[in-house]
Design a protein around this motif. Sequence first.
Motif, PDB file in Angstrom:
ATOM      1  N   PRO A 142      -8.705  -4.882  -1.643  1.00 37.65           N
ATOM      2  CA  PRO A 142      -7.374  -4.971  -2.272  1.00 37.65           C
ATOM      3  C   PRO A 142      -6.256  -4.524  -1.328  1.00 37.65           C
ATOM      4  CG  PRO A 142      -8.946  -3.868  -3.723  1.00 37.65           C
ATOM      5  CD  PRO A 142      -9.615  -3.992  -2.391  1.00 37.65           C
ATOM      6  N   LEU A 143      -5.218  -5.315  -1.267  1.00 37.94           N
ATOM      7  CA  LEU A 143      -4.121  -5.071  -0.337  1.00 37.94           C
ATOM      8  C   LEU A 143      -3.415  -3.746  -0.598  1.00 37.94           C
ATOM      9  CD1 LEU A 143      -2.710  -6.589   2.013  1.00 37.94           C
ATOM     10  CD2 LEU A 143      -1.104  -7.499   0.332  1.00 37.94           C
ATOM     11  N   PHE A 144      -3.199  -3.416  -1.880  1.00 39.39           N
ATOM     12  CA  PHE A 144      -2.394  -2.242  -2.219  1.00 39.39           C
ATOM     13  C   PHE A 144      -3.226  -1.000  -2.515  1.00 39.39           C
ATOM     14  CE2 PHE A 144       0.453  -5.769  -2.929  1.00 39.39           C
ATOM     15  CZ  PHE A 144       1.647  -5.305  -2.389  1.00 39.39           C
ATOM     16  N   HIS A 145      -4.543  -1.083  -2.369  1.00 42.63           N
ATOM     17  CA  HIS A 145      -5.404   0.046  -2.730  1.00 42.63           C
ATOM     18  C   HIS A 145      -6.361   0.419  -1.610  1.00 42.63           C
ATOM     19  CE1 HIS A 145      -3.974  -0.432  -6.859  1.00 42.63           C
ATOM     20  NE2 HIS A 145      -4.209  -1.721  -6.730  1.00 42.63           N
ATOM     21  N   SER A 146      -5.984   0.167  -0.358  1.00 42.88           N
ATOM     22  CA  SER A 146      -6.896   0.432   0.750  1.00 42.88           C
ATOM     23  C   SER A 146      -6.121   0.734   2.017  1.00 42.88           C
ATOM     24  CB  SER A 146      -7.798  -0.790   0.991  1.00 42.88           C
ATOM     25  OG  SER A 146      -7.014  -1.902   1.380  1.00 42.88           O
ATOM     26  N   GLY A 174      -1.651  -5.402  -8.859  1.00 48.88           N
ATOM     27  CA  GLY A 174      -0.932  -4.488  -7.978  1.00 48.88           C
ATOM     28  C   GLY A 174      -0.695  -3.127  -8.576  1.00 48.88           C
ATOM     29  N   GLY A 175      -1.259  -2.874  -9.754  1.00 49.02           N
ATOM     30  CA  GLY A 175      -1.016  -1.608 -10.419  1.00 49.02           C
ATOM     31  C   GLY A 175      -1.584  -0.428  -9.659  1.00 49.02           C
ATOM     32  N   ALA A 176      -0.838   0.654  -9.601  1.00 51.03           N
ATOM     33  CA  ALA A 176      -1.293   1.874  -8.957  1.00 51.03           C
ATOM     34  C   ALA A 176      -0.655   3.040  -9.682  1.00 51.03           C
ATOM     35  CB  ALA A 176      -0.912   1.884  -7.478  1.00 51.03           C
ATOM     36  N   ASP A 177      -1.387   4.152  -9.769  1.00 49.53           N
ATOM     37  CA  ASP A 177      -0.797   5.310 -10.431  1.00 49.53           C
ATOM     38  C   ASP A 177       0.228   5.948  -9.514  1.00 49.53           C
ATOM     39  OD1 ASP A 177      -2.179   6.883  -8.547  1.00 49.53           O
ATOM     40  OD2 ASP A 177      -3.896   7.112  -9.880  1.00 49.53           O
ATOM     41  N   ALA A 178       0.975   6.911 -10.059  1.00 50.56           N
ATOM     42  CA  ALA A 178       2.072   7.513  -9.313  1.00 50.56           C
ATOM     43  C   ALA A 178       1.586   8.180  -8.039  1.00 50.56           C
ATOM     44  CB  ALA A 178       2.795   8.522 -10.205  1.00 50.56           C
ATOM     45  N   ALA A 179       0.426   8.832  -8.100  1.00 49.28           N
ATOM     46  CA  ALA A 179      -0.102   9.528  -6.928  1.00 49.28           C
ATOM     47  C   ALA A 179      -0.422   8.541  -5.803  1.00 49.28           C
ATOM     48  CB  ALA A 179      -1.350  10.322  -7.308  1.00 49.28           C
ATOM     49  N   GLU A 180      -1.024   7.392  -6.175  1.00 53.46           N
ATOM     50  CA  GLU A 180      -1.364   6.409  -5.149  1.00 53.46           C
ATOM     51  C   GLU A 180      -0.105   5.759  -4.571  1.00 53.46           C
ATOM     52  OE1 GLU A 180      -4.581   2.847  -4.339  1.00 53.46           O
ATOM     53  OE2 GLU A 180      -3.821   3.111  -6.379  1.00 53.46           O
ATOM     54  N   GLN A 181       0.875   5.497  -5.410  1.00 46.82           N
ATOM     55  CA  GLN A 181       2.128   4.926  -4.920  1.00 46.82           C
ATOM     56  C   GLN A 181       2.809   5.880  -3.943  1.00 46.82           C
ATOM     57  OE1 GLN A 181       4.513   3.941  -8.323  1.00 46.82           O
ATOM     58  NE2 GLN A 181       3.261   2.181  -8.890  1.00 46.82           N
ATOM     59  N   GLN A 182       2.778   7.167  -4.275  1.00 44.95           N
ATOM     60  CA  GLN A 182       3.383   8.169  -3.393  1.00 44.95           C
ATOM     61  C   GLN A 182       2.630   8.259  -2.071  1.00 44.95           C
ATOM     62  OE1 GLN A 182       3.471  12.110  -5.071  1.00 44.95           O
ATOM     63  NE2 GLN A 182       5.013  12.847  -3.641  1.00 44.95           N
ATOM     64  N   ALA A 183       1.293   8.219  -2.146  1.00 45.97           N
ATOM     65  CA  ALA A 183       0.477   8.276  -0.932  1.00 45.97           C
ATOM     66  C   ALA A 183       0.727   7.053  -0.049  1.00 45.97           C
ATOM     67  CB  ALA A 183      -0.996   8.377  -1.299  1.00 45.97           C
ATOM     68  N   MET A 184       0.853   5.867  -0.671  1.00 43.48           N
ATOM     69  CA  MET A 184       1.107   4.657   0.095  1.00 43.48           C
ATOM     70  C   MET A 184       2.474   4.721   0.763  1.00 43.48           C
ATOM     71  SD  MET A 184       0.972   0.613  -1.044  1.00 43.48           S
ATOM     72  CE  MET A 184       2.423   0.688  -2.097  1.00 43.48           C
ATOM     73  N   ALA A 185       3.484   5.154   0.025  1.00 44.10           N
ATOM     74  CA  ALA A 185       4.834   5.256   0.592  1.00 44.10           C
ATOM     75  C   ALA A 185       4.853   6.203   1.789  1.00 44.10           C
ATOM     76  CB  ALA A 185       5.811   5.725  -0.481  1.00 44.10           C
ATOM     77  N   LYS A 186       4.135   7.330   1.661  1.00 44.70           N
ATOM     78  CA  LYS A 186       4.078   8.293   2.766  1.00 44.70           C
ATOM     79  C   LYS A 186       3.357   7.696   3.968  1.00 44.70           C
ATOM     80  CE  LYS A 186       2.337  12.906   3.959  1.00 44.70           C
ATOM     81  NZ  LYS A 186       1.595  14.100   3.470  1.00 44.70           N
ATOM     82  N   ALA A 187       2.238   7.017   3.734  1.00 45.11           N
ATOM     83  CA  ALA A 187       1.462   6.421   4.822  1.00 45.11           C
ATOM     84  C   ALA A 187       2.273   5.367   5.563  1.00 45.11           C
ATOM     85  CB  ALA A 187       0.177   5.805   4.271  1.00 45.11           C
ATOM     86  N   LEU A 188       3.015   4.541   4.815  1.00 49.41           N
ATOM     87  CA  LEU A 188       3.830   3.502   5.441  1.00 49.41           C
ATOM     88  C   LEU A 188       4.981   4.104   6.229  1.00 49.41           C
ATOM     89  CD1 LEU A 188       2.070   1.657   3.699  1.00 49.41           C
ATOM     90  CD2 LEU A 188       4.126   0.470   2.964  1.00 49.41           C
ATOM     91  N   ALA A 189       5.571   5.175   5.697  1.00 46.54           N
ATOM     92  CA  ALA A 189       6.688   5.819   6.391  1.00 46.54           C
ATOM     93  C   ALA A 189       6.247   6.466   7.705  1.00 46.54           C
ATOM     94  CB  ALA A 189       7.325   6.867   5.478  1.00 46.54           C
ATOM     95  N   LEU A 190       5.026   6.981   7.740  1.00 48.41           N
ATOM     96  CA  LEU A 190       4.523   7.668   8.931  1.00 48.41           C
ATOM     97  C   LEU A 190       3.909   6.716   9.956  1.00 48.41           C
ATOM     98  CD1 LEU A 190       2.836  10.786   7.258  1.00 48.41           C
ATOM     99  CD2 LEU A 190       4.920  10.766   8.654  1.00 48.41           C
ATOM    100  N   TYR A 191       3.717   5.458   9.570  1.00 51.91           N
ATOM    101  CA  TYR A 191       3.036   4.519  10.462  1.00 51.91           C
ATOM    102  C   TYR A 191       3.742   4.357  11.816  1.00 51.91           C
ATOM    103  CZ  TYR A 191       0.521   0.439  12.173  1.00 51.91           C
ATOM    104  OH  TYR A 191      -0.225  -0.420  12.940  1.00 51.91           O
ATOM    105  N   PRO A 192       5.063   4.185  11.868  1.00 47.91           N
ATOM    106  CA  PRO A 192       5.697   3.988  13.181  1.00 47.91           C
ATOM    107  C   PRO A 192       5.426   5.133  14.155  1.00 47.91           C
ATOM    108  CG  PRO A 192       7.208   3.399  11.422  1.00 47.91           C
ATOM    109  CD  PRO A 192       6.038   4.068  10.760  1.00 47.91           C
ATOM    110  N   ALA A 193       5.391   6.372  13.656  1.00 48.86           N
ATOM    111  CA  ALA A 193       5.153   7.521  14.531  1.00 48.86           C
ATOM    112  C   ALA A 193       3.669   7.668  14.868  1.00 48.86           C
ATOM    113  CB  ALA A 193       5.670   8.799  13.867  1.00 48.86           C
ATOM    114  N   ARG A 194       2.799   7.450  13.877  1.00 50.65           N
ATOM    115  CA  ARG A 194       1.361   7.646  14.086  1.00 50.65           C
ATOM    116  C   ARG A 194       0.686   6.448  14.766  1.00 50.65           C
ATOM    117  NH1 ARG A 194      -0.562  10.012   8.162  1.00 50.65           N
ATOM    118  NH2 ARG A 194      -0.072  12.215   8.534  1.00 50.65           N
ATOM    119  N   GLY A 195       1.104   5.247  14.385  1.00 51.23           N
ATOM    120  CA  GLY A 195       0.417   4.050  14.852  1.00 51.23           C
ATOM    121  C   GLY A 195      -0.771   3.688  13.990  1.00 51.23           C
ATOM    122  N   PHE A 196      -0.961   4.364  12.863  1.00 54.89           N
ATOM    123  CA  PHE A 196      -2.049   4.089  11.930  1.00 54.89           C
ATOM    124  C   PHE A 196      -1.689   4.675  10.573  1.00 54.89           C
ATOM    125  CE2 PHE A 196      -2.958   8.159  13.899  1.00 54.89           C
ATOM    126  CZ  PHE A 196      -3.343   8.977  12.830  1.00 54.89           C
TER     127      PHE A 196
END
Length: 262
Positions: A142-146, A174-196
């Motif tokens: 799943p695109l939004f859950h992995s 595409g449903g995700a609980d609040a915790a997963e949405q928050q985790a995804m937003a954080k992961a995407l925001a950190l991607y440019p600095a981390r590279g992963f």
Amino acid sequence: MQTEASEPDRQFVTALARGLEILRCFDAERRMLGTTEIAHLTGLAQPTVWRLCHTLQKTGFLNAVPGKEKLQLGVAAIALGGAALAGQEALEVIRPLLQSLADRYQAAVALGRRDGDSIVYLLRCQGNSPLLMNLRVGSRIPLFHSAIGWAYLACCAPEERSGLLAQASASGKGGADAAEQQAMAKALALYPARGFVFHERPQYQINTVAATIELPVGERYVVSCGGPASLLPQALMLDEVGPLLAQLARELQPILLMGRHV
């Protein structure tokens, strides 16, 4: 598929799109399906599924499974897949690089590409760990859950990402609980600095990192490395495995770029 809000496309053949959607229902985990299952997976009406499946059988893309009220991919579909894989020698060059990382960390390392609202595994290598999930080439993630899906999203333009999320929400995938949405937003925001991206699944005790391999004209592959949290704790993933995976993604880019011209 077109959305109701989109402008009518006079060149778009809806019946063909629906038939292709049916073929996409079959994968390594779902090799045989009944028409009721196909209707559920596609959201199409049962009579529509019957007609389309009848046509796909007549043209050799689906076959009836002897002794069962189920269908499986036919010779025509398999031949088409074989044609698509022709010239994919680059994947065989990449395989030992993935296996080396998998062996080093007793992890599962995979290479994939997006198809609709999923990432489809093109390669998967596994290290020596009995606790890894039983996924294989052809598995849909799943695109939004992995992690591998998040890595793809991290390199999308904001409008493309919003469009994918809207499509997934409209289809109920595409449903995700609040915790997963928050985790995804954080992961995407950190991607440019981390590279992963880093993705943890506490309920399964699995940690995963993933990175994107960008080719010209918006073409993307994604690569991931994951396994039991007991072997791959968060600190190890962030400080060591993630940076190594980002480096691997950079090394794979010219190999995949060369493979496009094979």
